[in-house]
Design an enzyme around this catalytic site. Structure first.
Site, mmCIF file in Angstrom:
data_model
loop_
_atom_site.group_PDB
_atom_site.id
_atom_site.type_symbol
_atom_site.label_atom_id
_atom_site.label_comp_id
_atom_site.label_asym_id
_atom_site.label_seq_id
_atom_site.Cartn_x
_atom_site.Cartn_y
_atom_site.Cartn_z
ATOM 1 N N GLU A 36 -3.049 -0.210 -8.705
ATOM 2 C CA GLU A 36 -3.866 0.934 -8.295
ATOM 3 C C GLU A 36 -3.043 2.216 -8.346
ATOM 4 O O GLU A 36 -1.893 2.246 -7.901
ATOM 5 C CB GLU A 36 -4.420 0.748 -6.879
ATOM 6 C CG GLU A 36 -5.136 1.992 -6.349
ATOM 7 C CD GLU A 36 -6.073 1.707 -5.199
ATOM 8 O OE1 GLU A 36 -6.966 0.856 -5.381
ATOM 9 O OE2 GLU A 36 -5.922 2.332 -4.129
ATOM 10 N N LYS A 49 -8.588 10.146 9.540
ATOM 11 C CA LYS A 49 -8.428 8.803 10.069
ATOM 12 C C LYS A 49 -9.412 8.502 11.200
ATOM 13 O O LYS A 49 -9.561 9.277 12.133
ATOM 14 C CB LYS A 49 -7.000 8.608 10.595
ATOM 15 C CG LYS A 49 -5.918 8.842 9.557
ATOM 16 C CD LYS A 49 -5.987 7.842 8.422
ATOM 17 C CE LYS A 49 -4.856 8.031 7.433
ATOM 18 N NZ LYS A 49 -4.912 7.082 6.306
ATOM 19 N N HIS A 56 -9.896 5.801 -0.398
ATOM 20 C CA HIS A 56 -8.882 5.640 0.636
ATOM 21 C C HIS A 56 -9.342 6.255 1.949
ATOM 22 O O HIS A 56 -10.229 7.099 1.983
ATOM 23 C CB HIS A 56 -7.570 6.276 0.192
ATOM 24 C CG HIS A 56 -6.881 5.501 -0.883
ATOM 25 N ND1 HIS A 56 -5.604 5.795 -1.325
ATOM 26 C CD2 HIS A 56 -7.273 4.413 -1.610
ATOM 27 C CE1 HIS A 56 -5.251 4.938 -2.268
ATOM 28 N NE2 HIS A 56 -6.247 4.100 -2.460
ATOM 29 N N ASP A 103 0.810 -1.212 0.000
ATOM 30 C CA ASP A 103 0.000 0.000 0.000
ATOM 31 C C ASP A 103 0.851 1.273 0.000
ATOM 32 O O ASP A 103 1.846 1.369 0.716
ATOM 33 C CB ASP A 103 -0.905 -0.024 1.235
ATOM 34 C CG ASP A 103 -1.974 1.047 1.206
ATOM 35 O OD1 ASP A 103 -2.285 1.553 0.115
ATOM 36 O OD2 ASP A 103 -2.512 1.377 2.278
ATOM 37 N N HIS A 104 0.429 2.235 -0.806
ATOM 38 C CA HIS A 104 1.058 3.558 -0.879
ATOM 39 C C HIS A 104 2.586 3.467 -1.008
ATOM 40 O O HIS A 104 3.333 4.079 -0.242
ATOM 41 C CB HIS A 104 0.661 4.402 0.335
ATOM 42 C CG HIS A 104 -0.633 5.130 0.142
ATOM 43 N ND1 HIS A 104 -1.846 4.546 0.443
ATOM 44 C CD2 HIS A 104 -0.917 6.347 -0.356
ATOM 45 C CE1 HIS A 104 -2.818 5.399 0.150
ATOM 46 N NE2 HIS A 104 -2.274 6.500 -0.339
#
Length: 497
Positions: free
Chosen positions: A275, A317, A349, A166-167
């Site tokens: 992605e 978050k 996200h 991820d990222h």
């Protein structure tokens, strides 16, 4: 594969050998020829047990007594498990099912996630971690996949799961994640996106644009300037000003995306979900800019599985969406139509706990989409602590307050510490209410790395060991909490059973 009677695993004999109580995960008991394998837990540790003989028995590494081998649930033995039980190996979402990223920072959440997913057609990414999360937790991507694979075996979950690097921003991290088994790469090109362009006036914009090579400018202008693109009910015109902005903002990112695609995704020997993340920007992604990016991806022959724009409003978050829901709905509809037109799925996200927009996603996106969650699973572990060990919760809360200034450097949050009830004012029986308060949720959410890894003067964990001990003792309650919480996500997203 055949499931065997769990009575063929002698737990009393295992307890004698390990010198401590043993829990057998009955759904894991599996026949592989002349060998029966299963997963057990003894306090904090999990083990593979192999009973019998044959290739899998020989290849697993562990302590042997007669025809029973007790093997640590480590990386080497996970690879053996993958070899003989392919469903424990992560795969790509090649069927483009609706999907959910379920980042498990503790390596203890997947069983609860599996309970939540029961009866749905959602494709889960049980293994999903960013470099930042790996650094904060002190884990490797191997560790993340190991935990997911053993949980899949534990629960007899055979319908497939993915592993999302991820990222990722650097080629070395992409290459390493793929070698370790990632089946999805989420490419974060934020370091190549020029966020300064949107604030330039006309003269400054033109001056910056003129610094580009004439050949580059001419190419983009011939391709796109004043072009009309119809998508659904919308018509987009890439006027000169907007085109200059998009070229200056995104052209380096698009070069990077193309290079990564050609170097790593196309050359992979197995399917990879690719992605593109363009959500790490200072301003929302203009639908015209999304069209420009989509056109460029098509021209460059870059095939993406999912794309994550930055939507209107704030996706902070651990709390619900902040913003105007009507504006979000209109913005989402345009991005969804663009993604559908160009043949990829939208990705959302920081999707944890965005309950107010989940029904909008389900109604607006006609088809499949992807939502990433992560920190909310950690917060359910903190809820467990509040319910079962008030003293430990108080220690965690106090340490989170001390570490909040450090953690805030890595996250965008609007937490108001002065609005969080003081610990001395809250009874033990009411500590769980902190998990219902947005400010306390963010406090606890972003300080997880410090709560897990900080040590005292003797080098012992201040809190982490106690937390994992509690999770081991109360794993069924943790699974129940996760199944309820993630189940709420799934229901509101329209991923119904």
């Amino acid at each position: 594969m055949e499931l065997y009677d769990s009575r063929q695993i002698d737990t009393l004999a295992l307890e004698t050998r390990l010198g401590k109580p043993v829990k057998l995960y009955e759904k894991s008991v599996t026949s592989l020829g002349e060998c029966i394998i299963a997963l057990i837990r003894s306090e904090k540790d999990k083990y593979l047990v192999a009973q019998g003989s044959g290739p899998v028995f020989d290849e697993l590494t562990g302590d042997v007594a007669q025809t029973c081998k007790i093997c640590p649930a480590d990386h080497a033995n996970r690879l053996v498990l993958n070899k003989y039980l392919p469903y424990t190996t992560p795969v790509a979402n090649t069927s483009r099912r609706p999907s959910l990223g379920l980042g498990d920072r503790l390596g203890e959440a997947t069983a609860g996630h599996i309970q939540a997913l029961s009866g749905t057609k959602v494709f889960p990414f049980f293994a999903q971690q960013s470099i930042r999360e790996l650094n904060f937790t002190g884990r490797s991507f191997d560790d993340v996949i190991d935990a997911a694979a053993y949980a899949v075996f534990q629960e007899g979950y055979t319908t497939g799961y993915g592993a999302d690097g991820d990222h990722l921003k650097k080629c070395e991290d992409i290459e390493k994640s793929l070698k370790q088994g990632a089946t999805m790469i989420t490419l974060d090109s934020s370091e190549q996106i020029d966020n300064s362009i949107q604030g330039l006036d006309t003269d400054a914009l033109l001056a910056r644009y003129q610094q580009l090579g004439e050949e580059t400018r001419t190419m983009y202008e011939k391709l796109y300037q004043e072009q009309l693109i119809t998508i659904g009910d919308e018509m987009y015109k890439l006027d000169r000003t907007h085109l200059m902005q998009d070229v200056l903002t995104y052209h380096k990112a698009l070069d990077f995306i193309q290079m990564v695609y050609e170097s790593y995704i196309c050359t992979s020997s197995r399917p990879i979900d690719f992605e593109i993340s363009i959500d790490e920007t200072d301003t929302p992604t203009d639908p015209k800019s999304h069209v420009f990016i989509a056109l460029e991806l098509k021209r460059r022959q870059v095939l993406v599985s999912t794309l994550a724009p930055r939507f209107i409003g704030e996706f902070q978050k651990g709390i619900d969406y902040i913003g105007d829901l009507d504006l979000f709905t209109a913005d989402l509809a345009q991005h969804a139509a663009i993604a559908d037109h160009y043949g990829y799925r939208l990705s959302i996200h920081s999707g944890s706990d965005k309950f107010s927009i989940f029904p909008i996603l389900a109604k607006t996106i006609k088809g499949s989409f992807h939502v990433k969650t992560a920190g909310t699973n950690w917060l359910e572990a903190v809820r467990l602590v509040a319910l079962k060990d008030p003293s430990l919760y108080r220690r965690m809360h106090e340490h989170a307050l001390k570490r909040f200034p450090d953690a805030k450097k890595f996250y965008h949050v609007t937490t108001r510490l002065d609005r969080i009830s003081a610990l001395q004012e809250v009874e033990d029986s009411e500590l769980w209410r902190y998990l219902e308060d947005d400010n306390a949720r963010q406090l606890l959410h972003i300080t997880y790395g410090y709560l897990l890894r900080d040590e005292n003067d003797t080098g012992a964990k201040l809190l982490g060991d106690d937390l994992f001990g509690l999770l081991a003792r109360e794993e069924e309650l943790y699974q129940t909490l996760l199944a309820k919480h993630i189940g709420k996500h799934l229901s509101l997203l329209g991923f119904s059973k």
